[in-house]
Design an enzyme around this catalytic site. Sequence first.
Site, PDB file in Angstrom:
ATOM      1  N   LYS A  76       0.856  -1.184   0.000  1.00 50.70           N
ATOM      2  CA  LYS A  76       0.000   0.000   0.000  1.00 50.70           C
ATOM      3  C   LYS A  76       0.893   1.235   0.000  1.00 50.70           C
ATOM      4  CE  LYS A  76      -3.905   2.097   2.529  1.00 50.70           C
ATOM      5  NZ  LYS A  76      -4.853   1.966   3.649  1.00 50.70           N
ATOM      6  N   SER A 151      -9.854   2.261   2.707  1.00 51.60           N
ATOM      7  CA  SER A 151      -8.946   2.982   1.861  1.00 51.60           C
ATOM      8  C   SER A 151      -7.934   2.098   1.140  1.00 51.60           C
ATOM      9  CB  SER A 151      -8.189   4.015   2.692  1.00 51.60           C
ATOM     10  OG  SER A 151      -7.360   3.366   3.653  1.00 51.60           O
ATOM     11  N   SER A 175     -10.300  -0.108   6.902  1.00 54.10           N
ATOM     12  CA  SER A 175      -9.690  -0.027   5.569  1.00 54.10           C
ATOM     13  C   SER A 175      -8.995  -1.273   5.049  1.00 54.10           C
ATOM     14  CB  SER A 175      -8.695   1.120   5.517  1.00 54.10           C
ATOM     15  OG  SER A 175      -9.388   2.321   5.318  1.00 54.10           O
TER      16      SER A 175
HETATM   17  N1  GLN Z   1     -13.431   4.738   6.107  1.00 57.45           N
HETATM   18  C1  GLN Z   1     -12.828   5.205   7.317  1.00 57.45           C
HETATM   19  C2  GLN Z   1     -12.347   6.628   7.139  1.00 57.45           C
HETATM   20  O1  GLN Z   1     -12.606   7.164   6.128  1.00 57.45           O
HETATM   21  C3  GLN Z   1     -11.688   4.302   7.715  1.00 57.45           C
HETATM   22  C4  GLN Z   1     -10.483   4.494   6.892  1.00 57.45           C
HETATM   23  C5  GLN Z   1      -9.328   3.643   7.317  1.00 57.45           C
HETATM   24  O2  GLN Z   1      -9.504   2.621   7.988  1.00 57.45           O
HETATM   25  N2  GLN Z   1      -8.142   4.087   6.975  1.00 57.45           N
HETATM   26  O3  GLN Z   1     -11.739   7.205   7.972  1.00 57.45           O
END
Ligand code: GLN
Length: 489
Positions: A76, A151, A175
């Site tokens: 990532k 994400s 995410s």
């Molecule tokens: N969807 C959540 C956010 O937008 C979690 C994102 C994540 O786990 N990095 O913050």
Amino acid sequence: MINKSLKELGAMLQGKEISSVELTQEYLNRINRLNPEINAYITIDAEKSLAQAKHADALLADGKSTALTGLPIAQKDIFVAKGWRTTCGSKMLEKFIGPYDADVIERFDGVGAVNLGKTNMDEFAMGSSNETSYFGKVQNPWDRTRVPGGSSGGSAAAVAARLCAAATGTDTGGSIRQPASLCGLSGLKPTYGLTSRFGMIAFASSLDQSGPMARSCEDMALMMNVMTGFDERDSTSLNRPKEDYTRDLNKPLAGLKVGLPKEFFAEGLSADVAKVVQDAIAEYKKLGAEIVDISLPNTKLSIPVYYVLAPAEASSNLSRYDGVRYGHRAKEYTDLMDMYCKSRAEGFGAEVKRRILIGTYVLSAGYYDAYYLKAQQIRRLIAQDFENAFKQCDIIMGPTAPSTAFKAGEKADDPVAMYLQDIYTIAVNLAGLPGMSIPAGFTQSTDGKRLPVGLQVIGNYFDEARMLNVGHAYQQATDWHTQMPEGIE
Ligand code: GLN
């Protein structure tokens, strides 16, 4: 070949049926062919990847290899990697070249794995659909008009489209698990503190944790063996004895107590997802599990609490991007303050700005007690819910996400609808517990596409080996995790 697991590919490398250079080249060819549309990768550097593969082949030839030596793994783009462009999905870091390796990168390099490239992601890991990336949205390989989740959507799409053997992700509120669910793969967020955050670009430091994304639990166990371990460069890293996460894979499940929180099966869960999850639970009963009804009463507070705490931490973490030391700097400005303002205005996207504004607000004098302190108190209550639940059961199960993959653009203008994607995952981060998503079946979309559904498995602190056992037993009994999207051959 592309359908083989890490374990199977590892055996082929050991048996000299294929070399790491050949394997890496095969994946690079696929990336060249499929990535222009799917957009799972932000940065590919064939020369670097092939040099690592060559090194791995030398280790294999010398008999110095371990389980992941020579295997191509996508990283990532939140992990700083030496000599690699590292963007975190943001214009702010569009031209940033990593000056050192993140702990996770170092660990994969250390066992001779091949870094296949840096995967696309929501900007600074803020999002649930990969649509906030400066480098464009990612397609879900199961239906190219839909989002892969976020994400870690690039990593998820790369694993699903067989553009890597496995990938890493990070999970602050869901995410790893939500994109794993939407793309039909296995993803694990470990107990907070098991993997080092050194060199992992910070979003909300008290919640961020990295973990594996792969096709099976067995593969994730092999990755956990590499990714976890104490790192003195991260003050929240836990100093615990090294574990072998494959050790319990084949234990029988007889007598396993599975808790089903009633709040996870209430309003908001789509009916076809509920059906797939219930079928998976029925399968677990066949495998010997005993079902217990439990309650996590504060579940509904997890999203409001998270959207106070995560933006608060983000506003502080992102203050370092000021155009002075690194990152985007505006071309024209009048004085220092103007340079800060213009650089940040140009470098950050809308969602990141929204979080910085909320975070700064909740931390400001006069509001701190009303919002930030209150949220911290409720965070404690959420952790206590789990503490009570684990007195009644060994493992908790439920859906990972309330729906299957949605259409690109469908929720992009409605932040609250987007935030609700993480209703079943966020509490796990707030409590610091490990959580996993595994493929449990499919629903049929109105336009006739099969869309994957994930089953979430939540364990008690440090119970990852048992969770992987629970997932592996199911993956021995079912074949959801081996299925492949159409059109990526
Ligand atoms: N969807 C959540 C956010 O937008 C979690 C994102 C994540 O786990 N990095 O913050």
